[in-house]
Design a protein around this motif. Structure first.
Motif, mmCIF file in Angstrom:
data_model
loop_
_atom_site.group_PDB
_atom_site.id
_atom_site.type_symbol
_atom_site.label_atom_id
_atom_site.label_comp_id
_atom_site.label_asym_id
_atom_site.label_seq_id
_atom_site.Cartn_x
_atom_site.Cartn_y
_atom_site.Cartn_z
ATOM 1 N N THR A 111 -46.238 11.763 -37.546
ATOM 2 C CA THR A 111 -44.944 11.915 -36.766
ATOM 3 C C THR A 111 -45.705 13.288 -35.359
ATOM 4 O OG1 THR A 111 -43.491 12.843 -37.814
ATOM 5 C CG2 THR A 111 -43.568 10.528 -37.657
ATOM 6 N N TYR A 112 -45.344 13.472 -34.644
ATOM 7 C CA TYR A 112 -45.640 14.767 -33.826
ATOM 8 C C TYR A 112 -45.308 14.743 -32.684
ATOM 9 C CZ TYR A 112 -48.544 12.256 -30.790
ATOM 10 O OH TYR A 112 -49.148 10.897 -30.357
ATOM 11 N N PRO A 113 -45.130 15.947 -31.899
ATOM 12 C CA PRO A 113 -44.132 15.863 -30.689
ATOM 13 C C PRO A 113 -44.565 15.170 -29.841
ATOM 14 C CG PRO A 113 -43.935 18.663 -32.180
ATOM 15 C CD PRO A 113 -45.504 17.106 -32.345
ATOM 16 N N GLY A 172 -39.612 13.798 -27.053
ATOM 17 C CA GLY A 172 -39.734 12.578 -28.569
ATOM 18 C C GLY A 172 -40.417 12.890 -28.985
ATOM 19 N N GLU A 173 -39.952 12.104 -30.462
ATOM 20 C CA GLU A 173 -41.797 12.195 -31.173
ATOM 21 C C GLU A 173 -42.164 11.463 -31.015
ATOM 22 O OE1 GLU A 173 -40.221 12.297 -35.657
ATOM 23 O OE2 GLU A 173 -40.243 10.392 -35.257
ATOM 24 N N MET A 174 -43.663 11.153 -31.429
ATOM 25 C CA MET A 174 -44.306 10.689 -31.671
ATOM 26 C C MET A 174 -45.338 9.981 -32.612
ATOM 27 S SD MET A 174 -45.412 9.903 -28.531
ATOM 28 C CE MET A 174 -47.256 9.082 -28.368
ATOM 29 N N LYS A 175 -45.282 8.536 -33.032
ATOM 30 C CA LYS A 175 -45.851 8.391 -34.359
ATOM 31 C C LYS A 175 -47.646 8.324 -34.004
ATOM 32 C CE LYS A 175 -41.703 5.475 -34.901
ATOM 33 N NZ LYS A 175 -41.897 4.374 -35.160
ATOM 34 N N SER A 210 -44.004 4.729 -29.331
ATOM 35 C CA SER A 210 -43.141 5.382 -30.222
ATOM 36 C C SER A 210 -41.376 6.018 -29.233
ATOM 37 C CB SER A 210 -43.734 6.699 -30.452
ATOM 38 O OG SER A 210 -44.891 6.523 -31.362
ATOM 39 N N ASN A 260 -46.986 11.515 -22.807
ATOM 40 C CA ASN A 260 -46.723 11.941 -24.187
ATOM 41 C C ASN A 260 -47.968 11.755 -24.222
ATOM 42 O OD1 ASN A 260 -44.452 11.659 -25.499
ATOM 43 N ND2 ASN A 260 -44.145 9.721 -24.883
ATOM 44 N N THR A 312 -50.279 15.161 -26.651
ATOM 45 C CA THR A 312 -51.191 14.153 -27.895
ATOM 46 C C THR A 312 -51.802 15.434 -28.073
ATOM 47 O OG1 THR A 312 -50.902 12.374 -27.689
ATOM 48 C CG2 THR A 312 -52.345 12.076 -28.780
#
Length: 291
Positions: A71-73, A77-80, A130, A157, A161
């Motif tokens: 997971t990362y920012p 919100g949080e991304m998978k 996500s 997003n 990434t």
């Protein structure tokens, strides 16, 4: 029963079902008419669809790689995602974002990320579903979820990434992106929205409007399937805009092959010769621009 041959009309109907307005019931009715019977349609359907049971080209436990779910920012919100890194790297490496089709982050895209890592890149396959809880097992449900995504937030997003990878300790700061189908369209959108994107490779992806092309900074490689009339309808306008604005790009059309020709889990649409050629071109292009 002898399974009838798969015709272009069947492949076109499947494309309409997976990308346009035809629902599953309507598709099966059309496929039954084309195949001649319900039994024949039932036999053909698995060959048209992507099959998760097909073996991966690179095993999940390949000893040459370190691969894991992370997971990362994200932007809001949080991304998978699924991260794959060569184990024997002596120094930092360029990174590649591997963007999925409209089925989400599935085993095939994880496999593509591992293939990219074996080419000498840090590869991250984000799950762009996500914000909606992540990619579900049911592909029809996944496709429906894509229709509800907020596209500006989704592109944001993508940029998040890129920023995450650029700062990652094993990355040399340079990040490219490769995407397939929906993901190919995302690569084109990211090229507009992410001025620091190092390179973009779009496989049969929808094009951005001509008035957005001046914002593109990254060199692009565009792969198209010769039989993909739906996506190919936008090629000429996109090419004209890229040329008019002096953008760096390569455009390749693979004659006689269908949309999703790179997806080896779809027996009817996969074309090994075209896929291998496109992949070799892709790797060379990314190594050139992310070195």
């Amino acid at each position: 029963m002898t399974t009838p041959g798969i015709t272009q009309a069947m492949i076109d109907a499947y494309d309409e079902y997976t990308h346009l307005t035809l629902d599953r019931r309507g598709f099966m009715e059309k496929l039954t008419k084309l195949a001649g019977s319900g039994a024949a349609a039932a036999a053909i359907m698995p060959m048209l669809a992507a099959n998760k049971a097909n073996a991966a080209i690179v095993d999940e436990a390949d000893a040459r790689l370190a691969a894991e779910d992370i997971t990362y920012p994200g932007a809001g919100g949080e991304m998978k995602g699924y991260l794959a890194i060569p184990k024997d790297a002596a120094s930092t490496l360029p990174a590649v974002i591997v963007i999925h089709e409209n089925r989400g982050l599935n085993p095939h895209i994880r496999d593509v990320a591992r293939r990219m890592a074996l080419e000498g890149f840090v590869a991250l396959a984000p799950d762009f579903l996500s914000p909606l809880g992540g990619t579900p097992e049911n592909e029809d449900q996944a496709r429906e979820m894509f229709g509800t995504l907020d596209m500006p937030a989704t592109v944001a997003n993508g940029e998040a990434t890129r920023a995450f990878l650029a700062a990652y300790e094993k990355v040399n700061g340079k990040v490219g992106a490769i995407g397939f189908c929906w993901g190919g369209g995302m690569v084109n959108r990211m090229a507009v929205a992410s001025p620091e994107l190092g390179a973009g490779v779009a496989y049969y992806g929808s094009q951005v409007p001509a008035d957005q092309v001046p914002q593109i900074k990254a060199p692009l490689m565009l792969h198209y399937a010769g039989l993909d009339d739906r996506i190919n309808a936008g090629i000429e306008a996109y090419k004209a805009a890229l040329d008019a604005n002096g953008k760096t790009y390569e455009l390749h059309i693979y004659d006689g092959v269908n949309h999703a020709f790179n997806n080896d889990t779809s027996a009817a649409r996969y074309d090994k010769a075209a896929a291998d050629l496109a992949w070799s071109r892709t790797v060379e292009f990314l190594k050139k621009h992310l070195a």
